[in-house]
Design a protein around this motif. Structure first.
Motif, PDB file in Angstrom:
ATOM      1  N   MET A 177       6.001  14.824 -11.471  1.00 44.47           N
ATOM      2  CA  MET A 177       6.441  13.311 -11.114  1.00 44.47           C
ATOM      3  C   MET A 177       5.884  12.795  -9.639  1.00 44.47           C
ATOM      4  N   THR A 178       5.070  11.611  -9.605  1.00 48.49           N
ATOM      5  CA  THR A 178       4.721  11.313  -8.310  1.00 48.49           C
ATOM      6  C   THR A 178       5.099   9.822  -8.179  1.00 48.49           C
ATOM      7  N   ARG A 179       5.506   9.613  -6.729  1.00 47.63           N
ATOM      8  CA  ARG A 179       6.134   8.494  -6.331  1.00 47.63           C
ATOM      9  C   ARG A 179       5.182   7.898  -5.055  1.00 47.63           C
ATOM     10  N   VAL A 180       4.744   6.768  -5.202  1.00 51.86           N
ATOM     11  CA  VAL A 180       4.097   6.233  -4.375  1.00 51.86           C
ATOM     12  C   VAL A 180       4.735   4.817  -3.894  1.00 51.86           C
ATOM     13  N   PRO A 181       4.881   4.585  -2.569  1.00 55.08           N
ATOM     14  CA  PRO A 181       5.615   3.532  -1.889  1.00 55.08           C
ATOM     15  C   PRO A 181       4.794   2.062  -2.086  1.00 55.08           C
ATOM     16  N   LEU A 182       5.465   1.055  -2.405  1.00 52.12           N
ATOM     17  CA  LEU A 182       4.720  -0.190  -2.524  1.00 52.12           C
ATOM     18  C   LEU A 182       5.077  -1.366  -1.630  1.00 52.12           C
ATOM     19  N   THR A 183       4.133  -2.190  -1.328  1.00 50.45           N
ATOM     20  CA  THR A 183       4.490  -3.367  -0.366  1.00 50.45           C
ATOM     21  C   THR A 183       4.861  -4.589  -1.434  1.00 50.45           C
ATOM     22  N   SER A 184       6.642  -4.621  -0.921  1.00 47.27           N
ATOM     23  CA  SER A 184       6.965  -5.789  -1.806  1.00 47.27           C
ATOM     24  C   SER A 184       7.005  -7.138  -1.374  1.00 47.27           C
ATOM     25  N   LEU A 185       7.249  -8.166  -1.955  1.00 46.14           N
ATOM     26  CA  LEU A 185       7.329  -9.431  -1.445  1.00 46.14           C
ATOM     27  C   LEU A 185       8.484  -9.559  -0.428  1.00 46.14           C
ATOM     28  N   ASP A 186       9.663  -8.789  -0.765  1.00 49.09           N
ATOM     29  CA  ASP A 186      10.829  -8.620   0.273  1.00 49.09           C
ATOM     30  C   ASP A 186      10.403  -7.495   1.328  1.00 49.09           C
ATOM     31  N   TYR A 333      13.486 -16.270   2.680  1.00 51.30           N
ATOM     32  CA  TYR A 333      12.715 -16.977   1.674  1.00 51.30           C
ATOM     33  C   TYR A 333      11.837 -15.859   0.504  1.00 51.30           C
ATOM     34  N   ARG A 334      11.821 -14.819   1.486  1.00 55.11           N
ATOM     35  CA  ARG A 334      10.819 -13.750   0.666  1.00 55.11           C
ATOM     36  C   ARG A 334      12.219 -13.074  -0.204  1.00 55.11           C
ATOM     37  N   ARG A 335      13.110 -12.812   0.226  1.00 54.43           N
ATOM     38  CA  ARG A 335      14.006 -12.016  -0.650  1.00 54.43           C
ATOM     39  C   ARG A 335      14.711 -13.039  -1.523  1.00 54.43           C
ATOM     40  N   ALA A 336      14.845 -14.158  -1.419  1.00 56.63           N
ATOM     41  CA  ALA A 336      15.191 -15.103  -2.472  1.00 56.63           C
ATOM     42  C   ALA A 336      14.279 -15.190  -3.734  1.00 56.63           C
ATOM     43  N   ARG A 337      12.787 -15.073  -3.195  1.00 53.94           N
ATOM     44  CA  ARG A 337      11.838 -15.169  -4.283  1.00 53.94           C
ATOM     45  C   ARG A 337      11.656 -13.776  -5.109  1.00 53.94           C
TER      46      ARG A 337
END
Length: 360
Positions: A177-186, A333-337
């Protein structure tokens, strides 16, 4: 059926907001861990939804909605939704007593973190399949936008086993298993891409159980996210109102201008209606009402659009200041979207509601 929260729930909300307002956002892993310990040890909210027999508080969905509203108001960035809500209820709905005994006590105490990988709760890339190898189950596939996918100690995965959807648990230390962090809109919430390549997993519940579990889990997810959205919209209204009192243009506060008054009035109506929708859905889930699915879908559809509208209006009232790091307007606004996509979009929920009306 009362739609008012109790004095105890109000006290819990206030205590939670005070704690989160003091310590969030957190900038280091040590600070995040301290805050999580406080949520667990001082307030006990990490075990809110866990039955008492497994070390939790045995709280109701109305209690959960009150907590999520407070977290939405403070833009809480920790793993509460993924671990204390989604992972806990996935195990509870499985009715697998052995799995519940093995995992729920640690999740309730906050000693372990969980997350769920399933359609509508993240983006499953193609399919996650299971291959039996002796007495072991091996997972293959990938998913992105997994909430707290890097931090989770326990992943609960919906995977295809033959023609059926079944539930599996995967330990963070599992091979393949590999897990890579992502940059989220939130920007305040952690997501990850998780890939399984012959990863050992343990089945939870009987084969094919996920087909029945997932619609029920999505109702709970819809309620929790809608409550968070209602709380976020409430904070946007409060921030917009406060700013409108102190920001002067043409020698008077902008709150005295008719356009700003009307905007704030619209926000107030959306916030109050959102709270009503959330509390109605929570009461329906608490009582096992046959209207639970409809109420949860209505709450998610309404609160999603209310939060987006209130966050956008808050940005507009703040003007240029709303886009700076001195204010939280752009973060709301980011979290809302971003949260609009979790547990189904408003258009999807409305389509489902329309189908229910047409089929009677």
């Amino acid at each position: 059926m009362s739609l008012l929260i109790t004095a105890e729930q109000r006290m819990l909300q206030d205590a939670l907001e005070q704690l989160l307002s003091r310590h969030d956002p957190v900038t280091t892993e040590e600070a995040a861990e301290r805050l999580w310990r406080q949520l667990s040890d001082e307030l006990g909210v990490t075990g809110l939804c866990v039955p008492e027999e497994f070390g939790g508080a045995g709280g109701t969905f109305t209690d959960l909605a009150a907590v999520m509203e407070a977290m939405g108001r403070t833009l809480y960035s920790g793993p509460y939704l993924s671990s204390a809500v989604l992972a806990v209820h996935a195990l509870l709905l499985s009715e697998d007593t052995a799995a519940q005994r093995a995992h729920l006590p640690d999740l309730a105490r906050g000693h372990r973190l969980g997350s769920v990988i399933a359609p509508d709760l993240c983006s499953v890339d193609g399919r996650i399949s299971v291959q039996a190898e002796g007495d072991r189950a091996l997972l293959t596939g990938s998913a992105s936008s997994v909430l707290d996918g890097v931090a989770a100690d326990l992943l609960i995965v919906v995977a295809e086993m033959g023609d059926e959807l079944s539930l599996f648990t995967v330990d963070a230390s599992a091979t393949g298993m590999t897990r890579v962090p992502l940059t989220s809109l939130d920007l305040r919430r952690g997501t990850a891409e998780v890939t399984f390549d012959g990863t050992p997993a343990r089945q939870v519940g009987p084969p094919g159980a996920a087909a029945e579990i997932m619609p029920r889990l999505l109702r709970i997810a819809s309620l929790a996210i809608a409550a968070e959205q209602a709380g976020g919209a409430d904070r946007c209204l409060a921030d917009a109102g406060e700013y409108a009192k102190v920001r002067y243009q043409f020698g008077r506060p902008i709150g005295s201008f008719q356009a700003v008054k009307h905007t704030c009035a619209d926000m107030y109506q959306q916030v109050r209606s959102g709270h009503v929708a959330v509390r109605h859905a929570a009461r329906c889930l608490d009582t096992g009402s046959p209207e639970s699915a409809i109420a949860a879908a209505m709450a998610k559809a309404y609160c999603t659009e209310a939060y987006i509208a209130c966050a956008a209006a808050n940005l507009q009232i703040h003007g240029g200041m709303g886009f700076t790091w001195e204010e939280n307007c752009h973060l709301h606004y980011r979290r809302a979207r971003a949260s609009a996509m979790w547990a189904g979009t408003p258009s999807r929920h409305r389509q489902w509601l329309a189908d229910q009306l047409l089929t009677g």
